[in-house]
Design an enzyme around this catalytic site. Structure first.
Site, PDB file in Angstrom:
ATOM      1  N   GLU C  60      44.251 -22.876 -15.925  1.00 53.19           N
ATOM      2  CA  GLU C  60      43.868 -22.219 -14.676  1.00 53.19           C
ATOM      3  C   GLU C  60      43.918 -23.157 -13.475  1.00 53.19           C
ATOM      4  O   GLU C  60      44.225 -22.726 -12.352  1.00 53.19           O
ATOM      5  CB  GLU C  60      42.471 -21.601 -14.801  1.00 53.19           C
ATOM      6  CG  GLU C  60      42.457 -20.241 -15.504  1.00 53.19           C
ATOM      7  CD  GLU C  60      42.546 -20.313 -17.006  1.00 53.19           C
ATOM      8  OE1 GLU C  60      42.549 -21.433 -17.554  1.00 53.19           O
ATOM      9  OE2 GLU C  60      42.609 -19.253 -17.654  1.00 53.19           O
ATOM     10  N   HIS C 129      32.689 -12.479 -20.249  1.00 60.49           N
ATOM     11  CA  HIS C 129      33.855 -11.694 -19.845  1.00 60.49           C
ATOM     12  C   HIS C 129      33.453 -10.457 -19.046  1.00 60.49           C
ATOM     13  O   HIS C 129      34.195  -9.481 -19.015  1.00 60.49           O
ATOM     14  CB  HIS C 129      34.663 -11.245 -21.067  1.00 60.49           C
ATOM     15  CG  HIS C 129      35.503 -12.317 -21.684  1.00 60.49           C
ATOM     16  ND1 HIS C 129      34.973 -13.383 -22.340  1.00 60.49           N
ATOM     17  CD2 HIS C 129      36.847 -12.497 -21.719  1.00 60.49           C
ATOM     18  CE1 HIS C 129      35.937 -14.162 -22.791  1.00 60.49           C
ATOM     19  NE2 HIS C 129      37.089 -13.650 -22.415  1.00 60.49           N
TER      20      HIS C 129
HETATM   21  C1  TPP Z   1      39.868 -20.371 -19.600  1.00 62.14           C
HETATM   22  C2  TPP Z   1      40.393 -19.146 -20.261  1.00 62.14           C
HETATM   23  N1  TPP Z   1      41.576 -18.654 -19.887  1.00 62.14           N
HETATM   24  C3  TPP Z   1      42.073 -17.550 -20.471  1.00 62.14           C
HETATM   25  C4  TPP Z   1      41.376 -16.900 -21.442  1.00 62.14           C
HETATM   26  C5  TPP Z   1      41.909 -15.611 -22.032  1.00 62.14           C
HETATM   27  N2  TPP Z   1      42.349 -15.820 -23.393  1.00 62.14           N
HETATM   28  C6  TPP Z   1      41.563 -15.505 -24.431  1.00 62.14           C
HETATM   29  S1  TPP Z   1      42.271 -15.906 -25.894  1.00 62.14           S
HETATM   30  C7  TPP Z   1      43.635 -16.520 -25.121  1.00 62.14           C
HETATM   31  C8  TPP Z   1      44.740 -17.082 -25.925  1.00 62.14           C
HETATM   32  C9  TPP Z   1      44.276 -18.250 -26.684  1.00 62.14           C
HETATM   33  O1  TPP Z   1      45.311 -18.739 -27.458  1.00 62.14           O
HETATM   34  P1  TPP Z   1      45.047 -19.817 -28.555  1.00 62.14           P
HETATM   35  O2  TPP Z   1      44.289 -20.969 -28.005  1.00 62.14           O
HETATM   36  O3  TPP Z   1      46.344 -20.121 -29.184  1.00 62.14           O
HETATM   37  O4  TPP Z   1      44.077 -19.112 -29.603  1.00 62.14           O
HETATM   38  P2  TPP Z   1      44.335 -17.853 -30.533  1.00 62.14           P
HETATM   39  O5  TPP Z   1      43.810 -16.662 -29.793  1.00 62.14           O
HETATM   40  O6  TPP Z   1      45.776 -17.787 -30.847  1.00 62.14           O
HETATM   41  O7  TPP Z   1      43.498 -18.092 -31.741  1.00 62.14           O
HETATM   42  C10 TPP Z   1      43.543 -16.396 -23.748  1.00 62.14           C
HETATM   43  C11 TPP Z   1      44.578 -16.791 -22.803  1.00 62.14           C
HETATM   44  C12 TPP Z   1      40.127 -17.436 -21.801  1.00 62.14           C
HETATM   45  N3  TPP Z   1      39.356 -16.847 -22.726  1.00 62.14           N
HETATM   46  N4  TPP Z   1      39.661 -18.547 -21.200  1.00 62.14           N
END
Ligand code: TPP
Ligand code: TPP
Ligand code: MG
Ligand code: MG
Lengths: 329, 353, 329, 353
Positions: C60, C129
């Protein structure tokens, strides 16, 4: 009894508590060997050693995260964020994690931690090193918010904040660092959530915080010279907020003024005025008025900064004009 | 319609799983541990499937992030960790919670937002926590909990215990600032912490390699923190277990942090009803063929465990999941009584006198 | 005229402006191929291509920094922060850099950028959220702050925000995404800083924002059934703030209520009440009352979240009780 | 008193500069460029010294961060950059501002908080900016401007110009999250940006190695972003110039970002009146002996430049600094007229109607 500066009072308050509680630790940038950029932690490394007083990298999220994780697992922590402006780089840790986790977990975790930070203007440091951001913290449910204005209060409220089982954001004002006062010997422990009537008065109430307290007092003296009697309240703790002391004064005096160093919109003054407006409406004899820094970033030049921050003179002028016009005082 | 695989991710080449490492069959792991892991795999799988069903029945509101297909990581670590160790997980934290022994019913009830949930309904699916089990929370904003895990590790270090903190996170998390700060601090303070990147190839709907400067988002960055690059098969409970053991004992003996990248795949969507359409043809199928459960089933058979023993475990788990579901459904909706409690340590939320 | 959902209106507003200005670009997580996690950017990649609609890593600070750097060098930008809670992870970029740099540089730089983000509760997503954080943005001098409540307003205010040469934080409400309304064909351009009187009334004024607007209207209908006539104002834009429309209504009706989704302390309601209290004091017939989410993190369970957020019923009850007691209505 | 060099930093072994690389004498750099750099070194040095004097006279209020001893980096880059390129600097940004051609008087007046300052007194010492010169700002909170530089580079890329953005920052900055996010994004988007770490061995009062997991805080992390590790002599204008040229032309030709670590030392304190007591005995002296100015003076002499030519440059610079000081002192204090201007693009600060 010894004369202490505000900055020395910070170290004194911390030292008092570190002596009492051998598990209490500190971390932050340049706080150990250097004694802090504001010299508020001088002597602590020497007395308590490098395991308890730790220098960190420039990693504010890691600093606050470490404080959070340690405090939730049994180690109380004091974390320093050098300037309060930098709370913004770790705001997620503070506002979203620390403040909410106790509630989210239905009370499974507690965070006995204090985040100390140098707040406020008057040092000509410009827009990114001069903000008053106590309202940022006040907005967030789950945080306690303290901002002392004198060396004695620094010691006592520091102790109270450290002993408090909840996260406290502790604002030390840059513009007060060099101020001095007699501080009693021995242990000093104050209480969060208690405002102080620092001047009694009957015509109107002025609520102020930190650097604005001496300015409000100075204005009150000038008003007294004209026969206007102002009660001045040092709020000291925004959360918990001593609405009782505030409302009593407002009811007694019938007029209410706030003096805020933060920029105007959504400052704590608005909160106080809205409380007065809802709970003391029938006791108010005239408009409640907020004296604030205009809603602008702070300028660096001395001449401009002095115009921006509420001065004793501006407080005096605003109050006396308001009292004059319509209050029927 | 763009038909460029650089932007239309479904058109890309599928990324395929590693083949099973047969030599792990001979790894020095007790059969009891293995059977425990087999049970846990099933528990996590059945719990995840049930949560999905309940979501579709609109009994789980909001959102839910499942670990279907990824259970071997939580399982392997759960088996290797000791009582007292700390787990820090993400919103995708059901598996990690159960792997540390969170009660199935209390977990399920939390998803349903019931009073008998492990958080009384206050936290919900993304925040499962059970401090009594060392499950120190599920964190829903990317990155923060790596820093928090450091703090718990620091605390263990100061208290002179041999506890280790383990933080689980996704591949996408390696690109946020907090990851960097956490890794650096852990190393310079030699903290007893293990960082486990569950690389399931996607950050939500975006393939991780599209947004990452290196091929292995965690392993290829380990050296930037003075750490060893460790890449393991996240679909093989034995591989995970061995890597966990090694990292945990390094941490316990004062050797400091580790960063482990475990390759895996989620068989379902990112959350809720995500159909996962961004995944290239054949990819889901290829990974389904490397699903940890049948693979581990085969391994146990080939190690001489009778089929009957395995199927009895499966039945026991199924019963437990059914019981948990009943327990959850029987819970009441929380009410006024808990709305304003536990903001502060005095049990309340008063901000004024 | 076509019926559009609120979420479709977001994409429509953006598309309208991307057609007009070929230099306008967008970036954010999962906004391109996936069309956004709230499906608010569906179709934009197809129409405008991958150079103008870009997926980013979970970074971000890098997202907002890129928006800042591009906009100050001639490329207007729309940046998406998926949930408004995540503004905290890039708060330094927003509050300390983007908001202040124009002032600090004596006007040398401008930031024609919009930060769009999904705000607010009612989706049972829990404390991290679901926040309403429009007051976080309102506090910071240098930011403009917009929060539409209807599909038409989404389109028109999106266009106005994009065309505005200053940084705008644009709050899209999660709880309104699925709501539908007729939206006129052709270009729609609204204006920042204009509140809308969405219901005329004579006994009291209710100011509301985003999801609270339909709830305030529902409460006003219930009050009408009892012969109480409530004027309802959709604030729409917190900065600039249409104090004229607000004060006119307050002066006309003599009573003022605000309905805030943010937790209580230092919400925008406090700001509005303090303005009323200072500037319309002599016209107020009774206490100004803020109806807010209590000062707590938001709970996840449906039953609890519904208790926490101001409901139409709570608005109705609060107003009718207040009017009853003492106002002399 | 702790007498442990791990915590009492003054007791540590000094970290010594590299010896001069004599082969750079033969580098392919025009004499004009070199004489320009010689002049610039002097200008930056004299400006810094004067700022220090004015601070001690209480004419500069607040704070000021000087680059004394570190001028070769700004100088080398300033010489290699083209009109239109973007500079992003930190609070320690005077040298970088002047290197891009900011007016000496307007810069000095800004330090004095005068109306004729380059920011009208609003920004102050930590925020020098001159967009007309490509000096896009000095940023006083660690980390952010690396991300902002990416944005300017992205903009250049979209506009199809050959502009490059250069971000200068300290060793301490490599440990903050924004560093990590900026480097990753720059690489995946192949942005025309150059990241320059001025490693002066200290983050304020703390030696960088005490708080960093790798020995070279930037270079040892380059590979985590798919970049080449580049370590240069930050006290040698020629070494800097050559590295700058290479990185700039790579960026201009679509080759994407570079990360350069330049080793240097600040001869004074971190800011204001910091006496720099945390530095071990002998360290300041050793680096003083590697001061870029006498070294470069010698190099130019040995390349055949007459001493008279060099001393005439020095005199011209001294005159310019004096004139700038007079200009600054002659400025008026800013007043009400500018307090409320330029918060918004309409020139004002109105938040209401
Ligand atoms: C700071 C932040 N940015 C965006 C999000 C929205 N978000 C939730 S899960 C996710 C993807 C996360 O990917 P990863 O770290 O690979 O974990 P996975 O869900 O694949 O286990 C995003 C972008 C968030 N929760 N927090
Ligand atoms: C986020 C943040 N944290 C802390 C500071 C305070 N601070 C100012 S300069 C500095 C040291 C920076 O060190 P380095 O990056 O090496 O740069 P140098 O000053 O040596 O040029 C610190 C900690 C800051 N400005 N911003
Ligand atoms: Mg992933
Ligand atoms: Mg440095």
């Amino acid at each position: 009894m010894a004369e202490l500066t505000y900055r020395e009072a910070v170290a004194r308050g911390i030292a008092q508590e570190m002596r009492r509680d051998p598990t209490l630790v500190m971390l932050g940038e340049d706080i150990a060997s250097a004694g802090g950029v504001f010299k508020t932690t001088v002597g602590l490394l020497d007395e308590f050693g490098p395991e308890r007083v730790r220098d960190t990298p420039i990693s504010e999220q890691a600093i606050i995260g470490a404080a959070m994780g340690a405090s939730m697992t049994g180690i109380p922590v004091i974390a320093e964020i050098m300037f309060s402006d930098f709370l913004a780089v770790c705001w997620d840790m503070i506002a979203n994690e620390i403040a909410k986790s106790r509630y989210m977990t239905d009370g499974q975790v507690s965070f006995p931690l204090v985040i100390r930070t140098a707040n406020g203007g008057s040092a000509r440091f410009g827009a990114q090193h001069s903000q008053s951001v106590e309202n940022w913290a006040m907005m967030i449910p789950g945080l306690k918010v303290v901002a002392p204005s004198t060396p004695v209060d620094v010691v006592g409220l520091m102790a109270a904040s450290i002993r408090d089982p909840d996260p406290v954001i502790f604002f030390e004002h840059k513009g007060l660092m060099a101020t001095k006062a007699e501080v009693p010997d021995g242990e000093i422990i104050d209480e969060l959530g208690k405002a102080k009537v620092v001047r009694e008065g009957s015509d109107l109430t002025i609520a102020a915080l930190a650097l604005m307290v001496p300015r409000a007092l100075e204005a009150a003296n000038a008003l007294a010279a004209e026969g206007i009697s102002a009660e001045v309240i040092d709020i000291r703790s925004l959360v918990p907020l001593d609405t009782k002391t505030l409302l009593e004064a407002i009811v007694k005096t019938g007029r209410f003024f706030t003096v805020e160093e933060n920029p105007r919109l959504c400052g704590w003054g608005a909160e106080l005025v809205s409380i007065a407006s809802e709970e003391a409406f029938w006791n108010l004899d005239g408009p409640s008025i907020r004296i604030t820094t205009p809603h602008i970033p702070l300028p660096a030049a001395a001449a401009l900064e002095d115009l921006a921050l509420p001065s004793a003179d501006r407080i005096y002028q605003t109050v006396s004009k308001a009292i004059d016009t319509r209050s029927g005082l | 319609m763009p038909t460029d695989p650089r932007y239309d991710y479904a058109l890309r080449e599928p990324r395929l799983p590693r083949p099973v490492n047969r030599s792990l069959e001979n790894a020095d792991i007790d059969l009891d541990v293995r059977l425990g892991m087999y049970r846990k795999l099933h528990e996590l799988r059945q719990f995840g499937k049930r949560a999905h069903d309940l979501f579709l029945q609109n009994l789980v509101k909001g959102t839910t992030h499942l670990s279907l297909g990824m259970e071997a990581i939580a399982t392997g670590f759960g088996a290797a960790m000791k009582t007292g160790d700390y787990t820090f997980a993400t919103y995708r934290g059901h598996a990690h919670s159960l792997a540390r022994g969170m009660d199935l019913g209390a977990a399920m009830a939390e998803l349903l937002g019931r009073e008998n949930g492990v958080l009384g309904g206050k936290g919900g699916s993304m925040h499962l926590t059970d401090v009594s089990k060392g499950m120190m929370g599920s964190y829903a904003i990317i990155g923060a909990h790596l820093c928090v895990a450091n703090g718990a590790a620091w605390s263990a270090q100061m208290r002179g215990t041999d506890q280790v903190a383990v933080a689980f996170f996704g591949d996408g998390t390696t690109n946020i600032g907090a990851f960097h700060e956490a890794l650096n601090l852990a190393k310079i303070w030699r903290l007893p912490v293990v960082f486990v990147c569950e690389n399931n190839l996607y950050m939500e709907y975006t393939p991780i390699d599209v947004v990452t400067a290196v091929a292995n988002p965690a392993a290829d960055r380990a050296r930037a923190y003075g750490l060893e690059a460790i890449l393991i098969d996240g679909n093989d409970p034995d591989d995970v277990y061995l890597a966990a053991q090694k990292a945990l004992s390094r941490a316990r003996s004062g050797g400091g942090p580790s960063l482990i990248e475990a390759l895996t795949y989620r068989s379902g969507g990112h959350s809720r009803a995500d159909p996962g359409k961004y995944r290239p043809e054949g990819e889901v199928q290829a990974w389904a063929a490397r699903d940890p459960i049948p693979m581990y089933h085969d391994r146990l058979l080939s190690l001489g465990t009778p089929e009957a023993r395995l199927s009895s475990i499966e039945r026991q788990v199924a019963d437990a999941i059914n019981a948990a579901t009943e327990f959850a459904k029987s819970g009441r909706e929380p009410g006024e009584g808990s709305l304003l409690t536990d903001v502060f340590a005095d049990g309340g939320s008063r901000w004024r006198n």
